[in-house]
Scaffold this motif. Structure first.
Motif, PDB file in Angstrom:
ATOM      1  N   THR A 161      -6.208 -17.992  42.739  1.00  0.00           N
ATOM      2  CA  THR A 161      -5.998 -19.417  43.005  1.00  0.00           C
ATOM      3  C   THR A 161      -4.586 -19.633  43.548  1.00  0.00           C
ATOM      4  OG1 THR A 161      -5.106 -19.924  40.814  1.00  0.00           O
ATOM      5  CG2 THR A 161      -7.497 -20.023  41.077  1.00  0.00           C
ATOM      6  N   SER A 162      -4.414 -20.738  44.225  1.00  0.00           N
ATOM      7  CA  SER A 162      -3.069 -21.147  44.621  1.00  0.00           C
ATOM      8  C   SER A 162      -2.328 -21.625  43.380  1.00  0.00           C
ATOM      9  CB  SER A 162      -3.149 -22.262  45.661  1.00  0.00           C
ATOM     10  OG  SER A 162      -3.769 -23.407  45.093  1.00  0.00           O
TER      11      SER A 162
ATOM     12  N   VAL B 242      -6.167 -24.250  43.398  1.00  0.00           N
ATOM     13  CA  VAL B 242      -7.264 -24.224  44.369  1.00  0.00           C
ATOM     14  C   VAL B 242      -7.760 -22.791  44.515  1.00  0.00           C
ATOM     15  CG1 VAL B 242      -7.909 -24.625  46.780  1.00  0.00           C
ATOM     16  CG2 VAL B 242      -6.409 -26.236  45.597  1.00  0.00           C
ATOM     17  N   VAL B 243      -9.071 -22.588  44.440  1.00  0.00           N
ATOM     18  CA  VAL B 243      -9.656 -21.249  44.493  1.00  0.00           C
ATOM     19  C   VAL B 243      -9.519 -20.658  45.889  1.00  0.00           C
ATOM     20  CG1 VAL B 243     -11.785 -19.902  44.253  1.00  0.00           C
ATOM     21  CG2 VAL B 243     -11.289 -21.757  42.646  1.00  0.00           C
ATOM     22  N   LEU B 244      -8.901 -19.473  45.965  1.00  0.00           N
ATOM     23  CA  LEU B 244      -8.736 -18.759  47.220  1.00  0.00           C
ATOM     24  C   LEU B 244      -9.719 -17.600  47.340  1.00  0.00           C
ATOM     25  CD1 LEU B 244      -4.820 -18.588  47.236  1.00  0.00           C
ATOM     26  CD2 LEU B 244      -6.290 -20.312  48.319  1.00  0.00           C
ATOM     27  N   ALA B 245     -10.025 -16.944  46.222  1.00  0.00           N
ATOM     28  CA  ALA B 245     -10.970 -15.816  46.222  1.00  0.00           C
ATOM     29  C   ALA B 245     -11.759 -15.855  44.927  1.00  0.00           C
ATOM     30  CB  ALA B 245     -10.224 -14.489  46.372  1.00  0.00           C
TER      31      ALA B 245
ATOM     32  N   GLN C 222     -12.211 -25.245  46.053  1.00  0.00           N
ATOM     33  CA  GLN C 222     -12.364 -26.200  44.968  1.00  0.00           C
ATOM     34  C   GLN C 222     -11.220 -26.038  43.964  1.00  0.00           C
ATOM     35  OE1 GLN C 222     -14.855 -28.573  44.808  1.00  0.00           O
ATOM     36  NE2 GLN C 222     -15.320 -27.824  46.872  1.00  0.00           N
ATOM     37  N   SER C 223     -10.938 -27.092  43.239  1.00  0.00           N
ATOM     38  CA  SER C 223      -9.931 -27.039  42.190  1.00  0.00           C
ATOM     39  C   SER C 223     -10.518 -26.354  40.968  1.00  0.00           C
ATOM     40  CB  SER C 223      -9.458 -28.440  41.821  1.00  0.00           C
ATOM     41  OG  SER C 223      -8.671 -28.410  40.646  1.00  0.00           O
ATOM     42  N   ILE C 224      -9.780 -25.405  40.405  1.00  0.00           N
ATOM     43  CA  ILE C 224     -10.242 -24.712  39.210  1.00  0.00           C
ATOM     44  C   ILE C 224     -10.435 -25.694  38.062  1.00  0.00           C
ATOM     45  CG2 ILE C 224      -8.033 -24.145  38.120  1.00  0.00           C
ATOM     46  CD1 ILE C 224     -10.752 -21.573  38.748  1.00  0.00           C
TER      47      ILE C 224
ATOM     48  N   ASP D   5     -11.627 -28.769  38.248  1.00  0.00           N
ATOM     49  CA  ASP D   5     -12.932 -29.428  38.361  1.00  0.00           C
ATOM     50  C   ASP D   5     -14.082 -28.443  38.236  1.00  0.00           C
ATOM     51  OD1 ASP D   5     -11.540 -31.787  38.853  1.00  0.00           O
ATOM     52  OD2 ASP D   5     -11.557 -31.452  41.030  1.00  0.00           O
ATOM     53  N   LEU D   6     -13.801 -27.171  38.489  1.00  0.00           N
ATOM     54  CA  LEU D   6     -14.869 -26.182  38.614  1.00  0.00           C
ATOM     55  C   LEU D   6     -15.284 -25.593  37.270  1.00  0.00           C
ATOM     56  CD1 LEU D   6     -16.383 -25.060  41.117  1.00  0.00           C
ATOM     57  CD2 LEU D   6     -14.839 -23.085  41.021  1.00  0.00           C
ATOM     58  N   ILE D   7     -14.326 -25.097  36.478  1.00  0.00           N
ATOM     59  CA  ILE D   7     -14.712 -24.345  35.279  1.00  0.00           C
ATOM     60  C   ILE D   7     -13.950 -24.752  34.020  1.00  0.00           C
ATOM     61  CG2 ILE D   7     -15.479 -22.308  36.544  1.00  0.00           C
ATOM     62  CD1 ILE D   7     -12.823 -20.979  35.904  1.00  0.00           C
ATOM     63  N   LEU D   8     -12.982 -25.681  34.115  1.00  0.00           N
ATOM     64  CA  LEU D   8     -12.310 -26.104  32.891  1.00  0.00           C
ATOM     65  C   LEU D   8     -13.223 -27.036  32.106  1.00  0.00           C
ATOM     66  CD1 LEU D   8      -8.584 -26.698  33.891  1.00  0.00           C
ATOM     67  CD2 LEU D   8      -9.737 -24.615  33.161  1.00  0.00           C
ATOM     68  N   SER D   9     -13.385 -26.751  30.821  1.00  0.00           N
ATOM     69  CA  SER D   9     -14.306 -27.541  30.006  1.00  0.00           C
ATOM     70  C   SER D   9     -13.592 -28.778  29.462  1.00  0.00           C
ATOM     71  CB  SER D   9     -14.839 -26.702  28.844  1.00  0.00           C
ATOM     72  OG  SER D   9     -13.768 -26.210  28.059  1.00  0.00           O
ATOM     73  N   PRO D  10     -14.362 -29.820  29.130  1.00  0.00           N
ATOM     74  CA  PRO D  10     -13.762 -31.045  28.589  1.00  0.00           C
ATOM     75  C   PRO D  10     -12.909 -30.737  27.359  1.00  0.00           C
ATOM     76  CG  PRO D  10     -16.064 -31.406  29.150  1.00  0.00           C
ATOM     77  CD  PRO D  10     -15.808 -29.934  29.296  1.00  0.00           C
TER      78      PRO D  10
END
Length: 321
Positions: free
Chosen positions: A147-148, A152-155, A174-176, A178-183
């Motif tokens: 990620t950056s 932001v996901v790069l790979a 995509q932003s990490i 929004d993608l995989i961080l849980s509430p």
């Protein structure tokens, strides 16, 4: 003077006949190769200074190309020096013709390519290492994500696709967060970035979320990528699914509890069995002393029967433990 510029130029200069015979060579070429003018100007051809494979290349590629187009640009060759060492060079050649168009002389410039060849080998080795590393990343069972610095996901490797359900195309850009961080764990990434920025590599355990919404216990290894003058430009993450390990740990804790219960039960059962053995022994003595006709013999028989049942239960409890 012009003569000095020619003799001591940073490249070797040769004048050749169309068949490769050397007519003239500057001091730079002589210094590089160790040959004397007497050796070179006694009928030696350029191709005579080449290793066998390069001689074949000269005859099949170099000379035909020179005849066809009248010049050679940046052709890589190896020269065998007087001390038998090989000197890698780049050759530029231009054919000069007479009024009838017949080649009469070939002006040739020789450049020392030792450093360039070394650099090319280093680049090739680096490329192989990158390819090997890429193969390891692709084949890894763990999720490997780049990620950056702002998340932001790069790979996104196949392991990440399997673990989180998002394809690489879906994840990249995509932003990490929004993608995989849980509430409830959204701030974990920000804290992790701050820690990895100041401490370097970082390991932690947290909870992430699958595409379908279920939570995943994971172990994270974070590595910062720093560029001068110390700017954090990216973070690589190796993410391992700890769900199965957590289940095993829970099962082990339950087994330990059960073992403790069994040990306690076994101790109690052993002690009860010892006491019931005493009760049964003295009960039989009392029955023999009273005789079967005694009015209290039935009471003693009931006591002995109860003690026998207690002893059987304690034996079963010992077997269980």
């Amino acid at each position: 003077s012009a003569e000095e510029l020619y003799e001591d130029a940073p490249c070797g200069y040769l004048s050749l006949l169309p068949d490769g015979t050397i007519l003239r060579a500057n001091r730079t070429f002589l210094r590089w190769t160790g040959y004397t003018r007497e050796k070179l100007f006694s009928g030696t051809r350029l191709q005579d200074l080449l290793p066998v494979p390069a001689k074949v290349f000269y005859e099949t590629h170099y000379a035909p190309l020179l005849r066809m187009q009248g010049f050679i640009r940046e052709m890589a060759l190896d020269l065998v020096c007087a001390n038998k060492q090989v000197l890698p060079v780049l050759v530029n050649a231009t054919e000069q013709r007479d009024a009838a168009g017949v080649p009469v002389i070939v002006r040739t410039a020789i450049y020392d390519a030792t450093e360039r060849r070394r650099y090319e080998r280093e680049l090739l080795a680096a490329r192989r290492r990158v390819e090997q590393l890429a193969a390891v990343v692709e084949a890894s069972g763990d999720a490997i994500v780049l990620t950056s610095a702002d998340g932001v996901v790069l790979a996104w490797n196949p392991g990440a696709e399997r673990l989180f359900g998002h394809t690489a195309n879906e994840a990249r850009g995509q932003s990490i967060r929004d993608l995989i961080l849980s509430p409830g764990h959204e701030e974990d990434f920000a804290r992790a970035v701050d820690l990895v920025r100041t401490r370097g590599e970082l390991q932690l355990e947290t909870v992430l979320i699958h595409k379908n919404g279920h939570s995943i216990d994971v172990s994270l290894s974070l590595t910062p990528h720093i560029e001068a003058p110390g700017e954090l430009v990216a973070i690589s993450s190796i993410i391992r699914d700890m769900t199965q390990r957590r289940q095993v740990e829970t099962q082990m804790r339950q087994a330990e509890k059960l073992q403790s219960v069994g040990t306690l039960a076994g101790g109690v059962a052993h002690e009860v069995n010892n006491q019931m053995t005493v009760v049964l022994g003295f009960g039989h003595f009392v029955l023999e002393a009273l005789g079967p006709e005694h009015p209290q013999a039935t009471d003693v028989q009931n006591m002995v029967a109860a003690a026998s049942r207690a002893a059987r239960i304690s034996q079963q409890l010992l077997a269980f433990s």
